[in-house]
Each structure stands twice: as structure tokens, then as C-alpha cells.
Write a protein that holds these residues in place. Sequence first.
Motif, PDB file in Angstrom:
ATOM      1  N   ALA A 149      87.420   6.309  -2.197  1.00 24.00           N
ATOM      2  CA  ALA A 149      88.454   5.700  -2.882  1.00 24.00           C
ATOM      3  C   ALA A 149      88.151   5.002  -4.178  1.00 24.00           C
ATOM      4  O   ALA A 149      88.794   5.197  -5.232  1.00 24.00           O
ATOM      5  N   GLU A 150      86.789   4.201  -4.089  1.00 24.93           N
ATOM      6  CA  GLU A 150      86.397   3.734  -5.466  1.00 24.93           C
ATOM      7  C   GLU A 150      86.286   4.946  -6.704  1.00 24.93           C
ATOM      8  O   GLU A 150      86.704   4.586  -7.884  1.00 24.93           O
ATOM      9  N   ARG A 151      85.963   5.957  -6.134  1.00 20.60           N
ATOM     10  CA  ARG A 151      85.548   7.146  -7.484  1.00 20.60           C
ATOM     11  C   ARG A 151      87.300   7.582  -7.755  1.00 20.60           C
ATOM     12  O   ARG A 151      87.480   7.622  -8.867  1.00 20.60           O
ATOM     13  N   LYS A 152      88.121   7.730  -6.738  1.00 21.09           N
ATOM     14  CA  LYS A 152      89.602   8.105  -6.905  1.00 21.09           C
ATOM     15  C   LYS A 152      90.194   7.286  -7.925  1.00 21.09           C
ATOM     16  O   LYS A 152      91.098   7.788  -8.734  1.00 21.09           O
ATOM     17  N   TYR A 153      90.286   5.861  -7.589  1.00 18.63           N
ATOM     18  CA  TYR A 153      91.049   5.072  -8.137  1.00 18.63           C
ATOM     19  C   TYR A 153      90.642   4.493  -9.357  1.00 18.63           C
ATOM     20  O   TYR A 153      91.226   3.497 -10.102  1.00 18.63           O
ATOM     21  N   ASP A 154      89.122   4.590  -9.657  1.00 15.77           N
ATOM     22  CA  ASP A 154      88.532   4.132 -10.888  1.00 15.77           C
ATOM     23  C   ASP A 154      88.594   2.681 -10.762  1.00 15.77           C
ATOM     24  O   ASP A 154      88.760   1.894 -11.881  1.00 15.77           O
ATOM     25  N   LYS A 155      88.655   1.820  -9.690  1.00 16.28           N
ATOM     26  CA  LYS A 155      88.476   0.358  -9.535  1.00 16.28           C
ATOM     27  C   LYS A 155      87.047   0.219  -9.397  1.00 16.28           C
ATOM     28  O   LYS A 155      86.388   0.800  -8.778  1.00 16.28           O
ATOM     29  N   ASN A 156      86.940  -1.268  -9.056  1.00 17.66           N
ATOM     30  CA  ASN A 156      85.647  -1.602  -8.803  1.00 17.66           C
ATOM     31  C   ASN A 156      85.359  -2.281  -7.479  1.00 17.66           C
ATOM     32  O   ASN A 156      86.314  -3.368  -7.203  1.00 17.66           O
TER      33      ASN A 156
ATOM     34  N   PHE B  83      91.494  -2.534   4.060  1.00 17.87           N
ATOM     35  CA  PHE B  83      91.886  -3.595   2.949  1.00 17.87           C
ATOM     36  C   PHE B  83      91.390  -3.064   1.672  1.00 17.87           C
ATOM     37  O   PHE B  83      91.876  -3.370   0.645  1.00 17.87           O
ATOM     38  N   ILE B  84      90.011  -2.675   1.713  1.00 18.99           N
ATOM     39  CA  ILE B  84      89.318  -2.296   0.656  1.00 18.99           C
ATOM     40  C   ILE B  84      90.071  -1.288   0.041  1.00 18.99           C
ATOM     41  O   ILE B  84      90.374  -1.018  -1.163  1.00 18.99           O
ATOM     42  N   ILE B  85      90.337  -0.110   0.595  1.00 14.73           N
ATOM     43  CA  ILE B  85      91.050   0.782   0.110  1.00 14.73           C
ATOM     44  C   ILE B  85      92.494   0.714  -0.394  1.00 14.73           C
ATOM     45  O   ILE B  85      92.740   1.215  -1.472  1.00 14.73           O
ATOM     46  N   LYS B  86      93.131  -0.273   0.468  1.00 16.74           N
ATOM     47  CA  LYS B  86      94.340  -0.581   0.123  1.00 16.74           C
ATOM     48  C   LYS B  86      94.289  -1.371  -1.417  1.00 16.74           C
ATOM     49  O   LYS B  86      95.466  -1.093  -2.269  1.00 16.74           O
ATOM     50  N   GLY B  87      93.384  -2.179  -1.289  1.00 19.17           N
ATOM     51  CA  GLY B  87      93.196  -3.091  -2.597  1.00 19.17           C
ATOM     52  C   GLY B  87      93.089  -2.000  -3.762  1.00 19.17           C
ATOM     53  O   GLY B  87      93.778  -2.260  -4.987  1.00 19.17           O
ATOM     54  N   LEU B  88      92.140  -1.158  -3.721  1.00 21.70           N
ATOM     55  CA  LEU B  88      91.740  -0.095  -4.810  1.00 21.70           C
ATOM     56  C   LEU B  88      92.755   0.638  -5.286  1.00 21.70           C
ATOM     57  O   LEU B  88      93.267   0.880  -6.308  1.00 21.70           O
ATOM     58  N   ALA B  89      93.669   1.128  -4.092  1.00 21.44           N
ATOM     59  CA  ALA B  89      94.802   1.947  -4.472  1.00 21.44           C
ATOM     60  C   ALA B  89      96.005   1.163  -5.091  1.00 21.44           C
ATOM     61  O   ALA B  89      96.862   1.856  -6.007  1.00 21.44           O
TER      62      ALA B  89
END
Length: 466
Positions: free
Chosen positions: A147-154, A117-123
Motif C-alpha cells: 500500500a505504501e508503494r501503491k499510493y506513494d504516501k509515507n 487503518f494504515i492502508i485506509k489512511g494511505l489510500a
Amino acid sequence: MNTSLSRKEFLTALAALAAGAAAQVPLNTFGMQRKLRVVLVGTGVRGISFWGRRLVEQYPDLLEFVGLSDINPGRLAYAKRYMGVNCPTFVDFDELLRKVKPDLVIVCTKDSTHHEFIIKGLAAGCDVLTEKPLTTDEAKAQAILDAERKYDKNLIVGFNYRWSPYMTKIKELLQNGEIGDVTSVDFNWYLNVHHGASYFRRWHGLMDSGGSLWVHKATHHFDLLNWWLDSEPEEVFAYGALEHYGSNGPFRGKSCRSCPHKQECAYYWDITKDRHSMNLYVENEAHDGYVRDGCVYRHEIDIYDKMSAQIKYANNVVANYSLTTYSPFEGWRIAFNGHKGRIEAWLDIPWMKNGELDQESLHAAEMDQTRDDVIHEPLVLYKNWTDYKIIQVASERGGHGGGDRRLHDKLFRDKDAPDPYGHTAGVRDGAMSILVGVAARRSIEQGAPVKIASLTDLKPMPKRMA
């Protein structure tokens, strides 16, 4: 979301989160002039209370829940009523993301699924706050970091224990150099036969679900150590065994309700006396088969119930840690040794204080968000060549020693308040705390020390990174 806000600015504000869990962010942190659109995935007891109902009641001017998600439709319906919200519910989390388009996702699902869910949310372009622990193994941790680095979200994991006045006083003494450079630590945590046993009734008793109490429970303790010592763990050597619960029991059943050994089992728990648990779990068993009052002697239990580790930090501090899950009492003790002295601290050790609560009620009081009664707890500061000093610290019984309230208030009501003791915690803190537990598991399996740097691409630093 206002994309003109830099990642550094966002992290600085958002990192004000500090166990048990994830929290919400003030509107102007996001550059918004509207309420923050929040969704919750995972409607268990922690999700719908601390990260649900309390936010609804305390911060209605700052945020609104625009969606709830869970694999269990019955729990979803109850969560909506309990939280007092009027938002759509979704069994399918992907559908929620498509239809609701939230600003922020709060993840409170089973630990082993946090990464999904973390990765889906960031994506999906959302920022994500997750209940502790960050995740349950090194592969999932690396996937989250990527994923955090890839999608540049927090992404943030909150550690509410940091915020309690008692824990903060320890940090203050260490940071001010009262005992000089710290050289070693002894840290012992005791779960009593009421609270400790509860983990073995639930999905937490399965390694594949919770990663063992090395991760689910001790993530709190390892984060405190990392924060107090202002350093990062470098190597772990551990022992552990399952000797009390699980197959070690003299008898067993599927659940306490249906067990023929109610009269002879000391661990019998009557869930029917807990109306909230009945409404949330028992009445919804048919949807997913989850039994909340499972037998503590189930053969499927495979986590450790006694644990001991030696942790070497990148600044050369050595910490000895132990976790007991069937103690007669609930509490903890810690001692810091330094070149100039020693600090001893403890909470809820019964022979050190005439406690007003029986052992069965102790954990319930700690989790109670409505209790604000002030208590005074001592710690001892020793200086080499001089006498010791007893310091009385004003604190609270409820809300994890007052940490829960202070965490939320910092985020919503007083976000610009100074933070001289570095309560703020980032995703690196979340990763470093669980990696100690993961390394401990690997050490037990391999019979050898495990380097933290061998688990993910994070390299331990002598001074903890802000």
C-alpha cells in the motif's frame, strides 16, 4: 499537502521518528504555512497520552487535532476531555476520512488492526504514523508495504528507545569501533510480576490481537538490536511456551473486580484505585465489552510467557535473546562481543544498584512524561589485553529514559539537528523488527529455523538500509 516535496525528502525528515510509537512532523517539512491537520484513531491510554495530550500541550503552534476515532463512543468522549481538544469524534473511521480530510493519521488501535487503518489512511491520500508494532504477521506486513508503494504516501513506525542517552551511548561505542567488528550478542529482557502480568490482563494475551509478546513487546528490542548492529536479521530459531499464566493458574475469574479469589491471588490488581483507568476503560465496558482488569489465568490466553531465540544477522553476527514475563524484578542486560573487546550494559538490575523505586512503581516511572530527574547509569567497556573502563551515562528516569522527549523535540523543535548515530527510522525498520518476532513464532510452530526473506519481499541487507 504540498505534492512538490519529493518522497526522499519527506522520508528523510519524517524518519526522525524513533516505541513506542508514531509522532508528528514540523510544518515546513510538508511545505505548509499552516498547522498540520492530525487525526488519532484508537483512543486507548497510549494514544490519548503520548500521542494525544502531550502533543496538544507541547506543540500547539505546529499541529491541531481535527478528529478522533474509536469503536467505543464512551472512550471517545473521555479522550476528547482528557486531551483538551475541541474536534469532532467518529465511531466510523471511513466517515472521519471523508469529512475531516486530514494531513496525517496517527494509528493507536489494537495491534492486529493497525494494517486496516494504515492502508485506509494511505489510500485516502494521507501520510500515516503508527504506534509500534507495525503489525502482527507477515501477510499484513506485506499488505502495508504494498500500500505504501501503491499510493506513494509515507508511513513511519517510531522507536523511542533509540533516542535515550543510554541506548545512544552504546550505539556510539559500537559505531566508533571500540570493540572492533561485533561477532555475537547476549540480550536478556525481564518483565516483573507487575508489568509483565499486565499484558496477560489485556487483549495482548491473545495471539490474534497482539501477535504475542514476540511482536508487541519485543519489537522494541529487535529494533534496538538491528540499529545497534547496523544490520538486518536473516534467520531466526526460537523456543517458547505458556507455562505460568493462562490455564496454568490454580483458579480464575472474569476480572479482578469480580473475582472470588482476591485474597489468595498474588496477581490481584485493584483497578478501582486507578481513576484514569476507571474513566477510560471500566466506565465504557458496556460499549464494546473490553475488560481492562482481566484475569491473568483466563483459559483464552494463548501467547507465550517464556521466550528464547537465536538470531543470525546478514553481517554474520549471532544474537541470543530471551524475554521473561514473570521475573521478580524489571530490567535488562546486554553484552556485545567483538574482535577487540566487549561491552556490557544493563538497566534496573536491583543488585547492581540501590534503586529508589519499588518494582510496582518502576514501569509507571518509566512511562511518566513529566519526570525529568537526571540519573547516572554505568556500562562497562572491556578492551582485549587491557583493563576495563566504567562509563557513567547521564540519563533520565521518565519517558523511556529520556527517549520520548528527544524523539518529539527532534521532530518539532530541532528537526535540522545532525543525527550522527542514525536514530532516524523508516518503515523498513518497522517491518524488520516485527519480522523477527513473526519468524520466532513460526520457528516454534515448525520446530525449525525461519528465513526472514521467506516472510515478505524484503531481503535482509548486511548493512541496515537508511
